[in-house]
Design an enzyme around this catalytic site. Structure first.
Site, PDB file in Angstrom:
ATOM      1  N   THR A 159      -0.444   1.565   6.991  1.00 16.10           N
ATOM      2  CA  THR A 159      -0.286   0.397   6.125  1.00 16.10           C
ATOM      3  C   THR A 159      -0.084  -0.830   6.999  1.00 16.10           C
ATOM      4  O   THR A 159       0.548  -0.755   8.049  1.00 16.10           O
ATOM      5  CB  THR A 159       0.896   0.557   5.153  1.00 16.10           C
ATOM      6  OG1 THR A 159       1.043  -0.673   4.428  1.00 16.10           O
ATOM      7  CG2 THR A 159       2.202   0.878   5.861  1.00 16.10           C
ATOM      8  N   GLY A 160      -0.653  -1.940   6.565  1.00 22.42           N
ATOM      9  CA  GLY A 160      -0.507  -3.161   7.351  1.00 22.42           C
ATOM     10  C   GLY A 160      -1.768  -3.996   7.267  1.00 22.42           C
ATOM     11  O   GLY A 160      -2.563  -3.841   6.347  1.00 22.42           O
ATOM     12  N   ARG A 189     -14.019  -7.728   0.144  1.00 17.79           N
ATOM     13  CA  ARG A 189     -13.247  -7.290   1.313  1.00 17.79           C
ATOM     14  C   ARG A 189     -12.652  -5.884   1.099  1.00 17.79           C
ATOM     15  O   ARG A 189     -12.064  -5.587   0.061  1.00 17.79           O
ATOM     16  CB  ARG A 189     -12.129  -8.304   1.579  1.00 17.79           C
ATOM     17  CG  ARG A 189     -11.258  -7.978   2.790  1.00 17.79           C
ATOM     18  CD  ARG A 189     -10.033  -7.181   2.441  1.00 17.79           C
ATOM     19  NE  ARG A 189      -9.181  -6.943   3.603  1.00 17.79           N
ATOM     20  CZ  ARG A 189      -8.152  -6.098   3.610  1.00 17.79           C
ATOM     21  NH1 ARG A 189      -7.866  -5.415   2.526  1.00 17.79           N
ATOM     22  NH2 ARG A 189      -7.425  -5.927   4.682  1.00 17.79           N
ATOM     23  N   VAL A 190     -12.812  -5.040   2.081  1.00 18.00           N
ATOM     24  CA  VAL A 190     -12.201  -3.707   2.071  1.00 18.00           C
ATOM     25  C   VAL A 190     -11.387  -3.566   3.352  1.00 18.00           C
ATOM     26  O   VAL A 190     -11.851  -3.952   4.427  1.00 18.00           O
ATOM     27  CB  VAL A 190     -13.277  -2.598   2.007  1.00 18.00           C
ATOM     28  CG1 VAL A 190     -12.627  -1.219   2.061  1.00 18.00           C
ATOM     29  CG2 VAL A 190     -14.129  -2.733   0.743  1.00 18.00           C
ATOM     30  N   GLY A 191     -10.179  -3.027   3.220  1.00 15.09           N
ATOM     31  CA  GLY A 191      -9.320  -2.858   4.391  1.00 15.09           C
ATOM     32  C   GLY A 191      -9.464  -1.480   5.010  1.00 15.09           C
ATOM     33  O   GLY A 191     -10.466  -0.785   4.823  1.00 15.09           O
ATOM     34  N   ASP A 192      -8.450  -1.080   5.742  1.00 16.84           N
ATOM     35  CA  ASP A 192      -8.488   0.188   6.476  1.00 16.84           C
ATOM     36  C   ASP A 192      -8.187   1.399   5.598  1.00 16.84           C
ATOM     37  O   ASP A 192      -8.597   2.515   5.921  1.00 16.84           O
ATOM     38  CB  ASP A 192      -7.450   0.149   7.603  1.00 16.84           C
ATOM     39  CG  ASP A 192      -6.031  -0.033   7.046  1.00 16.84           C
ATOM     40  OD1 ASP A 192      -5.840  -0.947   6.222  1.00 16.84           O
ATOM     41  OD2 ASP A 192      -5.128   0.738   7.413  1.00 16.84           O
ATOM     42  N   GLY A 221      -5.069  -4.617   7.532  1.00 23.53           N
ATOM     43  CA  GLY A 221      -6.148  -3.640   7.647  1.00 23.53           C
ATOM     44  C   GLY A 221      -7.188  -3.945   8.699  1.00 23.53           C
ATOM     45  O   GLY A 221      -7.723  -3.032   9.342  1.00 23.53           O
ATOM     46  N   THR A 273       0.823  -1.206   0.000  1.00 22.24           N
ATOM     47  CA  THR A 273       0.000   0.000   0.000  1.00 22.24           C
ATOM     48  C   THR A 273       0.864   1.267   0.000  1.00 22.24           C
ATOM     49  O   THR A 273       1.965   1.253   0.540  1.00 22.24           O
ATOM     50  CB  THR A 273      -0.843  -0.059   1.289  1.00 22.24           C
ATOM     51  OG1 THR A 273      -1.732  -1.147   1.169  1.00 22.24           O
ATOM     52  CG2 THR A 273      -1.594   1.211   1.566  1.00 22.24           C
TER      53      THR A 273
HETATM   54  N1  ASP Z   1      -3.804  -1.890   4.840  1.00 27.47           N
HETATM   55  C1  ASP Z   1      -4.020  -2.512   3.565  1.00 27.47           C
HETATM   56  C2  ASP Z   1      -5.298  -3.300   3.590  1.00 27.47           C
HETATM   57  O1  ASP Z   1      -5.556  -3.939   4.588  1.00 27.47           O
HETATM   58  C3  ASP Z   1      -2.913  -3.407   3.142  1.00 27.47           C
HETATM   59  C4  ASP Z   1      -1.519  -2.834   3.272  1.00 27.47           C
HETATM   60  O2  ASP Z   1      -1.326  -1.806   3.902  1.00 27.47           O
HETATM   61  O3  ASP Z   1      -0.584  -3.409   2.719  1.00 27.47           O
HETATM   62  O4  ASP Z   1      -5.997  -3.321   2.607  1.00 27.47           O
END
Ligand code: ASP
Length: 311
Positions: free
Chosen positions: A228-229, A205-208, A231, A177
């Site tokens: 980032t991480g 699916r949707v992340g943060d 989510g 990300t």
């Molecule tokens: N945070 C992002 C998600 O969960 C993924 C990422 O940061 O690599 O969609």
């Protein structure tokens, strides 16, 4: 306190946090990642050093990273389980707490441009799926076909995952990300985040990243944050807003607030990182992974591009 800390501009960017260490990246991969980060940093610096708004700076930096196929956003986004690309993005203006976000976008070249259009040209904050792409067409925002987004490396990563369906979701990816945060010469902060999400994601699916308050937040009273991480953990903790709230309400510096949230993330078993552009002081970051693609600069002459935790 230097001039930059008192009133200058500052910026930080990220290209994802993950389990990369020196043994995982070839010299060439290391070089290309640093060059990509430097180019994005330069795009943001060009805006800020000319006295431009932080909102333009974070959009410019994220666009550069979206167009770089090495990073998991825009071109080079990871594949869903169905073998498609679905992008999420968000942007926020700390001066008025206006925000725009999109999720599951499939045909808009720069999702961050669309997120900004949602903020500025619609009465809404968050548009999802085909409706978001339709809004992009209605606003004549540049589109792109699958051949623009899809790369052979991301296809290979999906194939590898599908061949090991029981492997746990993790952040072993080498490029992630992207995001940018900045404070401009007027003292206004802004945040932007853009992602393809997780390889093999399904069920919409949707992340943060596109969730205001989870992966992205900006408030002139505290600063700007992009995450980032993993989510799901960032959503549960409301990481970006929580960092801003602790900074504002507890009167502590933003880096301490960010470290508090990273500790909480670790306690829950989550992995990732954040970048910060505080209302006062210079930009920074916090993360609990072996590496995070990142860069920062300020008007006092500080400039750094880094990948591994020990840099
Ligand atoms: N945070 C992002 C998600 O969960 C993924 C990422 O940061 O690599 O969609």
């Amino acid at each position: 306190m230097t001039t930059a800390e008192a009133s200058g501009w500052s910026i930080a960017i990220h290209g994802g946090a993950g389990s990369m260490d020196r043994s995982m990246l070839s010299q060439e991969q290391d070089r290309l990642a640093r060059a990509g980060l430097a180019a994005a940093l330069d795009a943001g610096i060009a805006v800020l050093s000319a006295g431009g708004p932080s909102l333009d700076a974070v959009e410019a930096a994220v666009r550069v990273l979206e167009d770089n196929p090495l990073f998991n956003a825009g071109r080079g986004s990871v594949f869903t389980a169905e073998g498609r690309v679905e992008c999420d993005a968000a942007i926020m203006d700390g001066s008025n707490r206006m925000a725009g976000a999109v999720a599951g976008v499939r045909s808009t070249r720069n999702p961050i441009v669309l997120a900004r259009a949602v903020m500025e040209q619609s009465p809404h904050v968050f548009l999802a799926g085909s409706g978001a792409d339709a809004f992009a067409r209605a606003k004549a925002i540049e589109d792109a076909g699958p051949e623009w987004f899809e790369t052979a490396e991301r296809r290979r990563q999906l194939d590898e995952l599908l061949a090991n369906p029981d492997a746990p979701f993790d952040l072993g990816m080498k490029y992630g990300t992207v995001g940018a945060v900045a404070r401009d010469l007027s003292g206004h902060v802004a945040a932007a985040t853009s992602t393809g999400g997780l390889t093999g994601k399904k069920w919409g699916r949707v992340g943060d990243s596109p969730l205001i308050g989870a992966g992205t937040y900006a408030d002139d009273r505290a600063g700007a944050i992009s995450c980032t991480g993993a989510g799901e953990y960032f959503i549960r903790l409301g990481v970006a807003h929580e960092i801003a709230a602790i900074t504002r309400l507890c009167g502590i510096d933003m880096l301490s607030a960010a470290n508090t949230l990273i500790d909480e993330l670790s306690a829950l078993g989550g992995k990732g990182g954040v970048i910060l552009a505080p209302a006062h002081g210079t930009s920074g970051w916090a993360f609990n992974t072996p590496g995070m693609y990142r860069g920062r600069a300020d008007s006092g002459g500080m400039r750094q591009v880094a990948i591994y935790a020990d840099e």
